[in-house]
Design a protein around this motif. Structure first.
Motif, PDB file in Angstrom:
ATOM      1  N   ARG A 297     -23.636 -18.988  38.332  1.00 40.81           N
ATOM      2  CA  ARG A 297     -23.585 -17.856  39.269  1.00 40.81           C
ATOM      3  C   ARG A 297     -24.370 -16.677  38.703  1.00 40.81           C
ATOM      4  O   ARG A 297     -24.889 -15.836  39.450  1.00 40.81           O
ATOM      5  CB  ARG A 297     -22.128 -17.467  39.506  1.00 40.81           C
ATOM      6  CG  ARG A 297     -21.892 -16.334  40.495  1.00 40.81           C
ATOM      7  CD  ARG A 297     -20.400 -16.079  40.640  1.00 40.81           C
ATOM      8  NE  ARG A 297     -20.098 -14.924  41.458  1.00 40.81           N
ATOM      9  CZ  ARG A 297     -19.841 -14.962  42.772  1.00 40.81           C
ATOM     10  NH1 ARG A 297     -19.877 -16.117  43.410  1.00 40.81           N
ATOM     11  NH2 ARG A 297     -19.550 -13.860  43.437  1.00 40.81           N
ATOM     12  N   TYR A 298     -24.457 -16.600  37.362  1.00 43.93           N
ATOM     13  CA  TYR A 298     -25.079 -15.454  36.711  1.00 43.93           C
ATOM     14  C   TYR A 298     -26.378 -15.805  35.996  1.00 43.93           C
ATOM     15  O   TYR A 298     -27.298 -14.989  35.943  1.00 43.93           O
ATOM     16  CB  TYR A 298     -24.123 -14.836  35.681  1.00 43.93           C
ATOM     17  CG  TYR A 298     -22.668 -14.920  36.059  1.00 43.93           C
ATOM     18  CD1 TYR A 298     -22.191 -14.268  37.188  1.00 43.93           C
ATOM     19  CD2 TYR A 298     -21.760 -15.655  35.296  1.00 43.93           C
ATOM     20  CE1 TYR A 298     -20.861 -14.352  37.557  1.00 43.93           C
ATOM     21  CE2 TYR A 298     -20.429 -15.743  35.658  1.00 43.93           C
ATOM     22  CZ  TYR A 298     -19.984 -15.102  36.783  1.00 43.93           C
ATOM     23  OH  TYR A 298     -18.668 -15.196  37.143  1.00 43.93           O
ATOM     24  N   PHE A 299     -26.426 -17.007  35.400  1.00 38.53           N
ATOM     25  CA  PHE A 299     -27.526 -17.344  34.515  1.00 38.53           C
ATOM     26  C   PHE A 299     -28.337 -18.534  35.024  1.00 38.53           C
ATOM     27  O   PHE A 299     -27.855 -19.338  35.827  1.00 38.53           O
ATOM     28  CB  PHE A 299     -27.006 -17.665  33.110  1.00 38.53           C
ATOM     29  CG  PHE A 299     -26.224 -16.554  32.481  1.00 38.53           C
ATOM     30  CD1 PHE A 299     -26.809 -15.322  32.246  1.00 38.53           C
ATOM     31  CD2 PHE A 299     -24.889 -16.731  32.129  1.00 38.53           C
ATOM     32  CE1 PHE A 299     -26.085 -14.287  31.670  1.00 38.53           C
ATOM     33  CE2 PHE A 299     -24.160 -15.708  31.557  1.00 38.53           C
ATOM     34  CZ  PHE A 299     -24.762 -14.487  31.323  1.00 38.53           C
ATOM     35  N   THR A 300     -29.540 -18.653  34.504  1.00 37.71           N
ATOM     36  CA  THR A 300     -30.418 -19.791  34.776  1.00 37.71           C
ATOM     37  C   THR A 300     -30.431 -20.694  33.545  1.00 37.71           C
ATOM     38  O   THR A 300     -30.613 -20.194  32.426  1.00 37.71           O
ATOM     39  CB  THR A 300     -31.854 -19.311  35.077  1.00 37.71           C
ATOM     40  OG1 THR A 300     -31.833 -18.452  36.216  1.00 37.71           O
ATOM     41  CG2 THR A 300     -32.780 -20.487  35.342  1.00 37.71           C
ATOM     42  N   PRO A 301     -30.279 -21.991  33.711  1.00 35.65           N
ATOM     43  CA  PRO A 301     -30.356 -22.876  32.538  1.00 35.65           C
ATOM     44  C   PRO A 301     -31.804 -23.051  32.085  1.00 35.65           C
ATOM     45  O   PRO A 301     -32.732 -23.050  32.895  1.00 35.65           O
ATOM     46  CB  PRO A 301     -29.773 -24.192  33.062  1.00 35.65           C
ATOM     47  CG  PRO A 301     -30.044 -24.164  34.533  1.00 35.65           C
ATOM     48  CD  PRO A 301     -29.954 -22.723  34.949  1.00 35.65           C
ATOM     49  N   TRP A 302     -32.005 -23.195  30.788  1.00 39.21           N
ATOM     50  CA  TRP A 302     -33.335 -23.429  30.232  1.00 39.21           C
ATOM     51  C   TRP A 302     -33.563 -24.945  30.210  1.00 39.21           C
ATOM     52  O   TRP A 302     -33.228 -25.642  29.273  1.00 39.21           O
ATOM     53  CB  TRP A 302     -33.424 -22.859  28.824  1.00 39.21           C
ATOM     54  CG  TRP A 302     -34.803 -22.890  28.235  1.00 39.21           C
ATOM     55  CD1 TRP A 302     -35.288 -23.758  27.307  1.00 39.21           C
ATOM     56  CD2 TRP A 302     -35.877 -21.982  28.527  1.00 39.21           C
ATOM     57  NE1 TRP A 302     -36.585 -23.471  26.993  1.00 39.21           N
ATOM     58  CE2 TRP A 302     -36.985 -22.379  27.739  1.00 39.21           C
ATOM     59  CE3 TRP A 302     -36.023 -20.900  29.383  1.00 39.21           C
ATOM     60  CZ2 TRP A 302     -38.208 -21.712  27.769  1.00 39.21           C
ATOM     61  CZ3 TRP A 302     -37.241 -20.237  29.408  1.00 39.21           C
ATOM     62  CH2 TRP A 302     -38.311 -20.634  28.617  1.00 39.21           C
ATOM     63  N   LEU A 303     -34.106 -25.462  31.288  1.00 41.10           N
ATOM     64  CA  LEU A 303     -34.158 -26.910  31.502  1.00 41.10           C
ATOM     65  C   LEU A 303     -35.218 -27.614  30.659  1.00 41.10           C
ATOM     66  O   LEU A 303     -35.128 -28.827  30.444  1.00 41.10           O
ATOM     67  CB  LEU A 303     -34.401 -27.201  32.985  1.00 41.10           C
ATOM     68  CG  LEU A 303     -33.306 -26.698  33.946  1.00 41.10           C
ATOM     69  CD1 LEU A 303     -33.685 -26.991  35.388  1.00 41.10           C
ATOM     70  CD2 LEU A 303     -31.965 -27.320  33.612  1.00 41.10           C
ATOM     71  N   LYS A 304     -36.217 -26.897  30.165  1.00 40.61           N
ATOM     72  CA  LYS A 304     -37.297 -27.535  29.407  1.00 40.61           C
ATOM     73  C   LYS A 304     -36.925 -27.582  27.922  1.00 40.61           C
ATOM     74  O   LYS A 304     -37.070 -26.597  27.201  1.00 40.61           O
ATOM     75  CB  LYS A 304     -38.602 -26.758  29.595  1.00 40.61           C
ATOM     76  CG  LYS A 304     -39.138 -26.775  31.021  1.00 40.61           C
ATOM     77  CD  LYS A 304     -40.463 -26.026  31.100  1.00 40.61           C
ATOM     78  CE  LYS A 304     -41.018 -26.028  32.505  1.00 40.61           C
ATOM     79  NZ  LYS A 304     -42.316 -25.300  32.594  1.00 40.61           N
ATOM     80  N   THR A 305     -36.445 -28.727  27.489  1.00 39.59           N
ATOM     81  CA  THR A 305     -36.098 -28.864  26.074  1.00 39.59           C
ATOM     82  C   THR A 305     -37.366 -28.962  25.233  1.00 39.59           C
ATOM     83  O   THR A 305     -38.407 -29.450  25.690  1.00 39.59           O
ATOM     84  CB  THR A 305     -35.229 -30.111  25.844  1.00 39.59           C
ATOM     85  OG1 THR A 305     -35.920 -31.260  26.347  1.00 39.59           O
ATOM     86  CG2 THR A 305     -33.895 -29.982  26.569  1.00 39.59           C
ATOM     87  N   GLN A 306     -37.272 -28.486  23.994  1.00 36.37           N
ATOM     88  CA  GLN A 306     -38.397 -28.428  23.050  1.00 36.37           C
ATOM     89  C   GLN A 306     -39.600 -27.676  23.644  1.00 36.37           C
ATOM     90  O   GLN A 306     -40.756 -27.964  23.343  1.00 36.37           O
ATOM     91  CB  GLN A 306     -38.845 -29.833  22.596  1.00 36.37           C
ATOM     92  CG  GLN A 306     -37.821 -30.578  21.770  1.00 36.37           C
ATOM     93  CD  GLN A 306     -36.842 -31.352  22.622  1.00 36.37           C
ATOM     94  OE1 GLN A 306     -37.243 -32.008  23.584  1.00 36.37           O
ATOM     95  NE2 GLN A 306     -35.558 -31.302  22.280  1.00 36.37           N
ATOM     96  N   TYR A 307     -39.314 -26.706  24.493  1.00 35.59           N
ATOM     97  CA  TYR A 307     -40.378 -25.922  25.130  1.00 35.59           C
ATOM     98  C   TYR A 307     -40.161 -24.452  24.802  1.00 35.59           C
ATOM     99  O   TYR A 307     -39.032 -23.946  24.842  1.00 35.59           O
ATOM    100  CB  TYR A 307     -40.372 -26.139  26.642  1.00 35.59           C
ATOM    101  CG  TYR A 307     -41.324 -25.252  27.401  1.00 35.59           C
ATOM    102  CD1 TYR A 307     -42.697 -25.523  27.416  1.00 35.59           C
ATOM    103  CD2 TYR A 307     -40.853 -24.136  28.096  1.00 35.59           C
ATOM    104  CE1 TYR A 307     -43.575 -24.702  28.111  1.00 35.59           C
ATOM    105  CE2 TYR A 307     -41.737 -23.314  28.801  1.00 35.59           C
ATOM    106  CZ  TYR A 307     -43.087 -23.602  28.807  1.00 35.59           C
ATOM    107  OH  TYR A 307     -43.959 -22.782  29.485  1.00 35.59           O
ATOM    108  N   VAL A 308     -41.267 -23.744  24.495  1.00 38.02           N
ATOM    109  CA  VAL A 308     -41.191 -22.356  24.050  1.00 38.02           C
ATOM    110  C   VAL A 308     -42.213 -21.509  24.802  1.00 38.02           C
ATOM    111  O   VAL A 308     -43.345 -21.954  25.059  1.00 38.02           O
ATOM    112  CB  VAL A 308     -41.442 -22.256  22.534  1.00 38.02           C
ATOM    113  CG1 VAL A 308     -41.455 -20.798  22.079  1.00 38.02           C
ATOM    114  CG2 VAL A 308     -40.383 -23.029  21.763  1.00 38.02           C
ATOM    115  N   GLU A 309     -41.806 -20.288  25.162  1.00 38.78           N
ATOM    116  CA  GLU A 309     -42.713 -19.314  25.768  1.00 38.78           C
ATOM    117  C   GLU A 309     -42.712 -18.037  24.925  1.00 38.78           C
ATOM    118  O   GLU A 309     -41.910 -17.897  23.980  1.00 38.78           O
ATOM    119  CB  GLU A 309     -42.245 -18.966  27.188  1.00 38.78           C
ATOM    120  CG  GLU A 309     -42.291 -20.111  28.168  1.00 38.78           C
ATOM    121  CD  GLU A 309     -41.742 -19.743  29.543  1.00 38.78           C
ATOM    122  OE1 GLU A 309     -41.903 -20.558  30.463  1.00 38.78           O
ATOM    123  OE2 GLU A 309     -41.156 -18.639  29.682  1.00 38.78           O
TER     124      GLU A 309
END
Length: 710
Positions: A127-139
């Motif tokens: 409801r509040y957050f977005t999951p970081w779906l890309k594992t081993q991925y960095v920005e």
């Protein structure tokens, strides 16, 4: 040569939106970790704003204030010399993330967002957050300007990466991720990460701790490595109690365990571990082969050593030895969990104490004994010199700084108020039990009769309508009987709030707030709807609203000996009764008879309905086997149909249910945990038809079987 490393994890009593207080507790935990020579400190999930902010996480202020608090931690040179893993919410590219922020010596190394969000039961993270779906991925993340000015950094890595030091490698997973089939710690272990942290906001539930602990231990039993578990503790401002129990595990062995129930706001545990043991444990051919197929993590390098130089071996370093896990019995969990929750609630709400209508029955008795347990914990903490508890108890009791409670009874006499609200339907036994219990636990007790109040209300109705209701045993109808019971219960609620507001004034405390009114409806009665809407079960908070009657009885039996309260046996031996109907030679009201179910049956219905997710038909099929040697199929069908009828017609009561301590997975609390509608067709006509079809087939089969035998 050994590579000893001292690691610290903690349990903090954070409070939603208490930014300065939360920051100060984080700082205290860092200082305690450094004083024990730890080179890594891990804290709970979302520890800067507090985990339980709920819809406040949708407000931009939360993210601003979290960065402001983090900035004050970064600029405090006392936090230098230790790798920090701190939890806070962060907005990245207009998306909100639940993050871990890792820093060293005032420089941010990595922001690691949560990959799998908790989104069932008590939790609504998506409801509040977005999951970081890309594992081993960095920005790249652009830091806020206030942080840029402090760290001289413009950007920092944001994503699923790990930290590499001169002597080891560490990675983070957050709470829910541990419990998923493809938990990150598996991939991390295969990629050579030796230290894995888990920052959590995990609540107490009866008989739940062993599940959590088993998962944490299993995280390193197969893969090897060091696992640091941090958790929130205390009441974060809602129905949950976070029960701490921080843990450090190596290679499947427990090296350190924190307390599950404690009044300490900051608890830090440390362990000194040899990294070489991890490397030796992982020297398996199968581990090596699978590691070649495992995903690779981007490593953020920091030129720091977490373990002392192995060339300068120090004989004064004492490595930690494995320990046995400590578990509480359910009776002890009831004694300590709700007690700690009550203490947090009263001190943070700035209340003057508690008030409860003490009926002489086991539910209000159990609630009162939990308050007694709270008083025992507070007195013990004062004796141990806990300054925070001492300051809080002086504020709650409105006593001078020189006063420290000498006993649980001494404290109860200042902050706990009980009242027996009798009518002509009350018995001498319940009045006597209530008075004796109040004397033993030291509460300020009031004993009154409210018949004149009940009579005046009924007379008003009679004058207005020309009709006078009478009880069923005197010839009245069911609706008259119910109305006459309900008016007693509702008037008790009115009296409870009157006395809770004015009793401190009566005792000469004119400059204090009112008392918090405690409810005492157990989870089984709430499930069945066996309570009056807006009666004395309507209160400010309810410590037993998530606890079953069976568990409460076991708790009272335990407390009788543990707390040396022989009077409790009389509560256990008494027949549960609301005492709302007249007592005659041939009639004494019984709760179980009124409900049409035993409390054990209600517990079974509750677990099948909520935990096993059964509707009427599937519940009936399961109970045919569970109760096969206890009830006939017809009896089972009748019980199931009645349960769903009463559950449905009373579902509306849960919309105004007193906020209750969450202790059971089958809690019917619709405000947060059980999101079912409150207007339900109680007939369940199709399910009833299918149940009847099964009964018909069973009768046919039985008839055929009898004919074959003949």
């Amino acid at each position: 040569m050994p590579h000893y490393i001292t690691l610290a994890t903690c349990a903090l009593n954070q409070w939603a939106l208490d930014f300065e207080g939360n920051r100060d507790r984080i700082l205290e935990s860092i200082l305690q970790a450094k004083s024990r020579k730890a080179s890594l400190r891990v804290g709970p999930e979302l520890e800067i704003p507090g985990y339980g902010c709920l819809d406040h996480f949708l407000e931009n202020d939360i993210y601003l204030h979290s960065w402001e608090m983090y900035a004050s931690i970064l600029t405090d040179i006392r936090t230098y010399g230790i790798l920090l893993d701190i939890g806070m919410p962060i907005m990245h590219r207009n998306r909100r993330y639940n993050c871990r922020v890792l820093s060293y010596n005032g420089e941010i190394l990595l922001i690691r967002p949560k990959i799998v969000l908790a989104n069932d039961g008590n939790y609504r993270e998506m409801r509040y957050f977005t999951p970081w779906l890309k594992t081993q991925y960095v920005e790249e993340y652009i830091l806020p300007r206030m942080i840029q000015r402090i760290t001289n950094q413009v950007t920092v890595k944001f994503g699923d990466a790990v930290i590499s030091t001169l002597d080891t490698c560490m990675g983070a997973e957050t709470c829910e991720e541990l419990f998923t089939p493809q938990a990150p710690h598996i991939s991390m272990a295969l990629d050579g990460i030796e230290i894995i942290t888990n920052s959590s906001g995990s609540h107490h539930e009866l008989r739940k701790l062993d599940t959590r602990m088993a998962m944490i231990i299993e995280a390193t039993r197969k893969c090897g490595g060091i696992y640091l578990y941090a958790n929130q503790k205390g009441c974060d401002g809602d129905r949950l109690y976070y029960d701490g129990c921080a843990l450090i595990v190596m290679n499947g062995k427990v090296m350190a365990q924190g307390s599950q129930f404690s009044l300490a706001d900051v608890e830090v545990i440390t362990a000194t571990i040899d990294l070489e043991e991890v490397r030796a444990y992982r020297a398996l051919i199968s581990h090596g082969i699978q590691s070649r197929l495992a995903p690779k993590y981007e490593r953020v390098h920091v030129p720091a050593e977490l373990s002392p130089d192995s060339m300068n071996f120090d004989m004064k370093i004492n490595p930690s030895v494995p320990k046995h896990l400590k578990y509480y019995k359910p009776e002890e969990e009831i004694a300590y969990g709700p007690a700690c929750w009550l203490w947090d609630y009263v001190r943070r709400s700035r209340g003057s104490g508690f008030f409860i209508p003490l009926s002489g029955g086991i539910d209000s008795c159990a609630t009162s004994v939990i308050v007694h347990s709270m008083c025992r914990l507070v007195v013990q903490a004062c004796k141990e010199g806990n300054r925070q508890v001492i300051e809080d108890v002086q504020a709650v009791a409105n006593m001078p700084q020189s006063w420290i409670p000498s006993s649980p009874q001494d404290l109860a006499g200042k902050i706990f108020h009980t009242c027996y609200m009798g009518t002509q339907n009350s018995s001498l036994d319940t009045r006597r039990r209530a008075k004796e219990l109040a004397e033993k636990i030291g509460s300020y007790h009031v004993d009154l009769n409210m018949d004149s109040l009940v009579s005046a209300t009924i007379s008003l109705f009679e004058v207005t309508t020309g009709k006078k209701p009478v009880f069923k045993i005197f010839g009245g109808s069911n609706i008259e009987n119910l109305a006459l019971q309900n008016i007693q219960a509702r008037l008790r609620m009115v009296l409870a709030y009157l006395f809770a507001q004015l009793l401190p004034w009566v005792r000469g405390r004119t400059n204090t707030g009112g008392l918090l009114v405690l409810g005492s409806a157990n989870v089984d009665e709430q499930l069945r709807g066996y309570l009056t809407k807006y009666d004395c079960s309507s209160a400010d908070i309810n410590p037993i609203g998530g606890i079953s009657k069976s568990d409460l009885i076991r708790f009272i039996i335990w407390a009788e000996k543990e707390f040396e309260l022989p009077v409790l046996k009389t509560f256990v031996d008494a027949t549960p009764t609301a005492e709302l109907e007249p007592i005659t030679a041939s009639h004494v009201q019984s709760d179980e008879a009124d409900m049409g179910f035993t409390y054990d049956e209600l517990s079974m219905f509750g677990r099948l309905r909520k935990v096993d997710k059964c509707g009427p038909y599937s519940m009936f099929i399961k109970l045919l086997h569970i109760w096969g040697d206890q009830k006939t199929p017809e009896e089972t069908a009748d019980k199931v149909k009645k349960f769903f009828w009463y559950y449905s017609v009373n579902r509306h009561k849960q919309t105004v249910s007193t906020p209750s301590y969450h202790a059971e997975q089958y809690s019917p609390d619709d405000n947060r945990f059980d999101l079912r509608p409150f207007l339900i067709d109680p007939r369940f006509s199709w399910a009833r038809q299918k149940i009847d079809d099964v009964l018909s087939k069973l009768r046919t089969n039985e008839t055929l079987s009898t004919m074959t035998v003949d």
